[in-house]
Design a protein around this motif. Structure first.
Motif, PDB file in Angstrom:
ATOM      1  N   GLY A 193       0.787  -1.228   0.000  1.00  0.00           N
ATOM      2  CA  GLY A 193       0.000   0.000   0.000  1.00  0.00           C
ATOM      3  C   GLY A 193       0.811   1.267   0.000  1.00  0.00           C
ATOM      4  O   GLY A 193       0.258   2.364  -0.042  1.00  0.00           O
ATOM      5  N   SER A 194       2.138   1.149   0.048  1.00  0.00           N
ATOM      6  CA  SER A 194       2.987   2.342   0.054  1.00  0.00           C
ATOM      7  C   SER A 194       4.370   1.943  -0.432  1.00  0.00           C
ATOM      8  O   SER A 194       4.862   0.855  -0.134  1.00  0.00           O
ATOM      9  N   ARG A 195       5.008   2.862  -1.159  1.00  0.00           N
ATOM     10  CA  ARG A 195       6.384   2.654  -1.604  1.00  0.00           C
ATOM     11  C   ARG A 195       7.365   3.426  -0.745  1.00  0.00           C
ATOM     12  O   ARG A 195       8.546   3.506  -1.072  1.00  0.00           O
ATOM     13  N   ASP A 196       6.885   4.010   0.332  1.00  0.00           N
ATOM     14  CA  ASP A 196       7.736   4.811   1.211  1.00  0.00           C
ATOM     15  C   ASP A 196       8.113   3.993   2.444  1.00  0.00           C
ATOM     16  O   ASP A 196       7.274   3.298   3.024  1.00  0.00           O
ATOM     17  N   PHE A 197       9.378   4.091   2.849  1.00  0.00           N
ATOM     18  CA  PHE A 197       9.883   3.386   4.018  1.00  0.00           C
ATOM     19  C   PHE A 197      10.507   4.393   4.969  1.00  0.00           C
ATOM     20  O   PHE A 197      11.045   5.422   4.549  1.00  0.00           O
ATOM     21  N   ALA A 198      10.427   4.081   6.255  1.00  0.00           N
ATOM     22  CA  ALA A 198      10.966   5.005   7.252  1.00  0.00           C
ATOM     23  C   ALA A 198      12.485   5.085   7.190  1.00  0.00           C
ATOM     24  O   ALA A 198      13.070   6.124   7.486  1.00  0.00           O
ATOM     25  N   SER A 199      13.140   3.983   6.809  1.00  0.00           N
ATOM     26  CA  SER A 199      14.599   3.966   6.778  1.00  0.00           C
ATOM     27  C   SER A 199      15.061   2.940   5.755  1.00  0.00           C
ATOM     28  O   SER A 199      14.279   2.096   5.292  1.00  0.00           O
ATOM     29  N   VAL A 200      16.342   3.009   5.441  1.00  0.00           N
ATOM     30  CA  VAL A 200      16.920   2.024   4.526  1.00  0.00           C
ATOM     31  C   VAL A 200      16.870   0.637   5.150  1.00  0.00           C
ATOM     32  O   VAL A 200      16.643  -0.363   4.464  1.00  0.00           O
ATOM     33  N   ALA A 201      17.067   0.570   6.476  1.00  0.00           N
ATOM     34  CA  ALA A 201      17.016  -0.734   7.155  1.00  0.00           C
ATOM     35  C   ALA A 201      15.646  -1.390   6.999  1.00  0.00           C
ATOM     36  O   ALA A 201      15.535  -2.605   6.793  1.00  0.00           O
ATOM     37  N   ARG A 253      16.772   0.900  14.407  1.00  0.00           N
ATOM     38  CA  ARG A 253      15.310   0.823  14.317  1.00  0.00           C
ATOM     39  C   ARG A 253      14.676   0.942  15.702  1.00  0.00           C
ATOM     40  O   ARG A 253      13.650   1.605  15.873  1.00  0.00           O
ATOM     41  N   ALA A 254      15.313   0.297  16.700  1.00  0.00           N
ATOM     42  CA  ALA A 254      14.761   0.337  18.062  1.00  0.00           C
ATOM     43  C   ALA A 254      14.759   1.760  18.613  1.00  0.00           C
ATOM     44  O   ALA A 254      13.791   2.201  19.240  1.00  0.00           O
ATOM     45  N   ASP A 255      15.859   2.483  18.373  1.00  0.00           N
ATOM     46  CA  ASP A 255      15.912   3.870  18.846  1.00  0.00           C
ATOM     47  C   ASP A 255      14.897   4.742  18.113  1.00  0.00           C
ATOM     48  O   ASP A 255      14.278   5.623  18.699  1.00  0.00           O
ATOM     49  N   THR A 256      14.716   4.478  16.807  1.00  0.00           N
ATOM     50  CA  THR A 256      13.758   5.269  16.010  1.00  0.00           C
ATOM     51  C   THR A 256      12.336   5.044  16.500  1.00  0.00           C
ATOM     52  O   THR A 256      11.543   5.988  16.614  1.00  0.00           O
ATOM     53  N   GLU A 257      11.996   3.794  16.793  1.00  0.00           N
ATOM     54  CA  GLU A 257      10.627   3.458  17.174  1.00  0.00           C
ATOM     55  C   GLU A 257      10.417   3.404  18.682  1.00  0.00           C
ATOM     56  O   GLU A 257       9.314   3.105  19.142  1.00  0.00           O
ATOM     57  N   GLY A 258      11.474   3.659  19.466  1.00  0.00           N
ATOM     58  CA  GLY A 258      11.329   3.717  20.916  1.00  0.00           C
ATOM     59  C   GLY A 258      11.050   2.375  21.563  1.00  0.00           C
ATOM     60  O   GLY A 258      10.257   2.281  22.507  1.00  0.00           O
ATOM     61  N   TRP A 259      11.721   1.311  21.083  1.00  0.00           N
ATOM     62  CA  TRP A 259      11.496  -0.011  21.674  1.00  0.00           C
ATOM     63  C   TRP A 259      12.058  -0.058  23.100  1.00  0.00           C
ATOM     64  O   TRP A 259      13.078   0.551  23.398  1.00  0.00           O
ATOM     65  N   PRO A 260      11.454  -0.866  23.967  1.00  0.00           N
ATOM     66  CA  PRO A 260      12.106  -1.178  25.247  1.00  0.00           C
ATOM     67  C   PRO A 260      13.259  -2.150  25.015  1.00  0.00           C
ATOM     68  O   PRO A 260      13.324  -2.833  23.996  1.00  0.00           O
ATOM     69  N   ALA A 261      14.163  -2.221  25.993  1.00  0.00           N
ATOM     70  CA  ALA A 261      15.339  -3.072  25.831  1.00  0.00           C
ATOM     71  C   ALA A 261      14.959  -4.534  25.649  1.00  0.00           C
ATOM     72  O   ALA A 261      15.610  -5.279  24.906  1.00  0.00           O
TER      73      ALA A 261
END
Length: 773
Positions: free
Chosen positions: A269-277, A533-541
């Motif tokens: 549904g989209s060709r856009d990605f948040a990051s290269v990863a 990715r974890a820092d970008t999305e705010g994952w817990p450890a």
């Protein structure tokens, strides 16, 4: 009525109607056109009496010109196109050829001449692929996919690796152009993901990789590539320039791959990605799904691959650079920052396609994403604000006119905050506030959390204030009973207890060596990408560690399956997919698939396949063995006579117990051709010891071409034969496979085909003799 002959009846009808109707109406009633009607008006001869004229009906427009003007130049160089020859004619005879009306005639004439008198042309010889022999690599442009990263266009290439036999593929996203670094890095990843090394690796001419290089640089790349393939024991080959079909296996898959990616993007549904990863994960998942459909062929191919070397080899370009007083170094006209303590030192740079690693001696001191030059001529800077924040804190006014100021901000929220500060505050205060914000993000490892607070302030129209934002961070830190770092790195720093650890207490650059010491290769390979990715999305450890652990476990499962398949010694290609159940209707496929699930192994049950020679006993047992390995079991296949000889040798050397203990590690042992082990050829008492040892403990599968009544020839005495059969059939599944031999049927079919071919040849020879007569 196009393409239909006019009959005499139609002509008579037309002539009759013409007395009372117009020519147009009469022709329509007769069923032909007005043009045909005019022709009949001029010549009313019935069609059946007309003489059929064969050959040319109009004069040849090239008569006299073809032999004198065209043929000499065409014979001199047959590459000339028809349109070029037409322009040549128009130059020589402008009055005879004032326009292009004869172009199609000339094209047909040239095409016919080439077919009859032209030079010999190359023929493409299709090849039968051999398992484990050929792998091919290619780079393909991906602009047509129209992928964007965070809304910005993302120009990139796709590196495509494909095994010719099984079609197994590996795809890498290449940020730069075709280069040795991109080839070596992605090829090495493909080989380790495949789990083996093919005999030959073919590429195209790689002309783009050598473009704009000096002669010495070209020779250096050639030597490095030869050393690379030599490390893996591969033969290197390349297709001839302009002959893409010689690299056809991967060239054809390029089209199918990009089509599959385009379809997956539509479903997404989209060709856009948040990051290269994130885009790379999308590609990896798609390729993994495609490879799962080829697993049977891959299993066959893996049996023919060479083993991987003990370690990887160099897949980067190394350069030596000094760290200048500017606080960084320059590689390929791109400026990269470095910790200020390294000023004056010389660093070894490992240059990859998407990143570079900087080493002082053998210590990794900095890692940067790879920078790319801009078309507008402006110099590009890649800056890690952690490297310069302490110097900026001492000289905050330097921020205002710094040449790499715009590259300093780690996230868009910080850049937006600077825009607001420089337009709302005096120059001195704006610099102090911005540097204070960056120092908070650095010192408290709260880059992501602070970015969210900045976004809230900017959205509310407030001017960011470091003191206010710091107080907003404090309660969250206290509530967590720790230092409250919202980034994964911060949470891991304070995971040791309630006390805060500064960033200086942990040397993050030693992490790769620590992961290697812990034997966590997937952690080592993926932690930086997952951490970003974890820092970008705010994952817990906990989630960060869980994702890495899942990757590590999945990779270990793949390695374990490949290892178990290699040690099983199962013949290649004998799988359930290749077994012809239609030729053996007495063997239900559902029963075999139930055995392939492996539930019967838990109680040490056995499996016995009895039937005539050539009915597929070995095939069906090996197919079940392949399925059991995929399910996580360990299987060992051997001819019974070979195993008996090894056990006899172990008995002579007084190590029989150790040899039997080694076989205990296998959940299933497949003994093929048990009835070919005769007691008069060798003492088969060791075989009974194996059967007795595994009874109700480990499973045995046996292929026999004689019923149990014929097993007296295997064991030394009748009592031992009865005892062995009793242990085998207890808790056993017995497959009766009596049918015509597959080999006999195949031989009969081949004989029939040969007879038909010889009969056809004989008839053709007879016909040819008659024609000659």
């Amino acid at each position: 009525m196009a393409y239909q002959s006019i009959t005499d009846q139609q002509l008579r009808l037309y002539m009759t109607d013409l007395k009372n109707h117009s020519q147009c109406t009469s022709a329509a009633r007769a069923g032909f056109s007005e043009r045909t009607a005019r022709r009949f008006d001029a010549d009313p001869t019935p069609p059946s009496q007309r003489k059929i004229v064969h050959g040319r009906t109009v004069s040849d427009p090239l008569e006299g010109y073809w032999e004198n003007d065209i043929l000499p130049v065409l014979e001199n160089d047959n590459a000339l196109q028809a349109v070029t020859l037409l322009r040549h004619l128009q130059g020589l005879h402008p009055l005879a050829f004032p326009d292009d009306r004869i172009r199609r005639t000339l094209e047909r004439r040239v095409r016919q001449w080439r077919a009859l008198k032209g030079p010999e042309r190359d023929i493409i010889f299709r090849q039968t692929p051999e398992p484990g022999y050929m792998a091919q690599s290619d780079f393909t442009h991906a602009a047509e996919l129209e992928v964007t990263i965070a809304g910005a266009p993302f120009p990139h290439l796709l590196y495509h690796f494909a095994m010719v036999y099984s079609r197994w593929e590996h795809v890498g996203v290449v940020l730069g152009g075709e280069s040795f670094t991109a080839l070596a890095e992605n090829l090495q990843q493909a080989l380790w993901a495949l789990g083996g090394v093919p005999q030959n690796h073919r590429t195209d001419s790689l002309s783009a990789a050598f473009r704009n290089l000096t002669r010495d640089e070209c020779e250096d790349i050639t030597k490095r590539y030869e050393a690379f393939v030599g490390h893996y024991g591969m033969d290197a080959s390349r297709n001839n320039r302009g002959e893409a079909h010689e690299n056809g296996a991967v060239e054809s898959q390029n089209r199918h791959l990009k089509k599959a990616i385009a379809q997956a993007l539509i479903l997404r549904g989209s060709r856009d990605f948040a990051s290269v990863a994130e885009y790379r994960r999308f590609i990896d998942m798609l390729v993994a799904r495609r490879n799962r459909q080829r697993m049977e062929a891959v299993e066959v191919e893996q049996l023919h691959l060479k083993p991987l070397p003990p370690r990887r080899t160099t897949d980067y370009t190394e350069v030596i650079v000094p760290v200048t007083r500017m606080g960084g170094f320059r590689v390929k006209s791109i400026f990269y920052s470095a910790p200020s303590q390294l000023i004056g030192q010389r660093l070894r740079i490992h240059l990859y396609d998407d990143r570079l690693d900087a080493f002082l001696g053998s210590t990794l001191v900095a890692t940067h994403p790879r920078g790319r030059g801009r078309n507008d001529g402006h110099r590009v800077h890649v800056i890690n604000y952690h490297h310069v924040i302490h110097a900026l804190k001492r000289k905050p006014q330097a921020l205002w006119s710094s040449i790499y100021r715009d590259s300093l901000f780690p996230r868009t929220e910080y850049a937006q905050a600077w825009e607001v500060l420089q337009h709302s505050l005096p120059r001195r205060d704006a610099c102090r506030r911005m540097v204070a914000l960056l120092f908070i993000a650095h010192d408290q490892a709260c880059e992501a959390e602070l970015a969210r607070l900045l976004a809230d302030d900017l959205g509310s129209g407030l001017i960011p204030d470091p003191k206010t934002l710091a107080t907003q961070l404090t309660p969250k830190h206290a509530a967590k009973g720790c230092c409250g770092f919202s980034s994964v790195a911060g949470q891991l720093r304070c995971a040791a207890g309630g006390t805060r650890m500064t960033s200086r207490e942990i040397d993050i650059h030693t992490l790769p060596s620590m992961l290697s010491a812990l034997r966590l290769p997937s952690f080592h390979k993926l932690w930086q990408e997952i951490a970003t990715r974890a820092d970008t999305e705010g994952w817990p450890a906990a989630r960060f560690l869980a994702v890495l652990a899942e990757y590590e476990l999945a990779e270990r499962d793949m390695r374990r399956m490949r290892r178990h398949l290699n040690e099983s010694q199962l013949p290649a290609g004998k799988t359930l997919a290749t077994f012809d159940f239609k030729a053996l209707p007495t063997l239900p496929r559902a029963r075999v698939e139930a055995l392939a699930a492996g539930d019967w192994l838990d109680g040490g049950a056995n499996l016995i396949a009895i039937g005539n020679s050539g009915t597929g006993k070995t095939h069906i047992l090996c197919a079940i063995g392949h399925a059991l390995i995929e399910a996580g079991h360990r299987v060992f296949y051997t001819r019974t006579s070979d195993l008996v000889q090894r056990l006899q040798a172990a008995r002579r050397d007084l190590v029989l117990e150790a040899a039997l203990a080694k076989l205990d590690k296998f959940d299933l042992i497949i003994l093929d051709d048990i009835t070919y082990a005769h007691k008069d050829q060798a003492e088969t008492g060791v075989l009974f010891e194996l059967i007795a040892r595994r009874y109700e403990y480990r499973s045995i599968a046996i292929a026999a071409n004689q019923p149990f009544s014929g097993w007296d020839q295997i064991f030394p005495d009748k009592a031992m034969t009865v005892a062995a059969i009793d242990r085998l059939v207890h808790h056993a599944s017995i497959l009766e496979m009596n049918a015509q031999s597959f080999r006999q049927r195949s031989a009969a079919a081949n004989m029939k085909m040969q007879n038909e071919a010889s009969a056809t040849t004989k008839n053709d020879n007879q016909e040819e003799g008659k024609n000659l007569t």
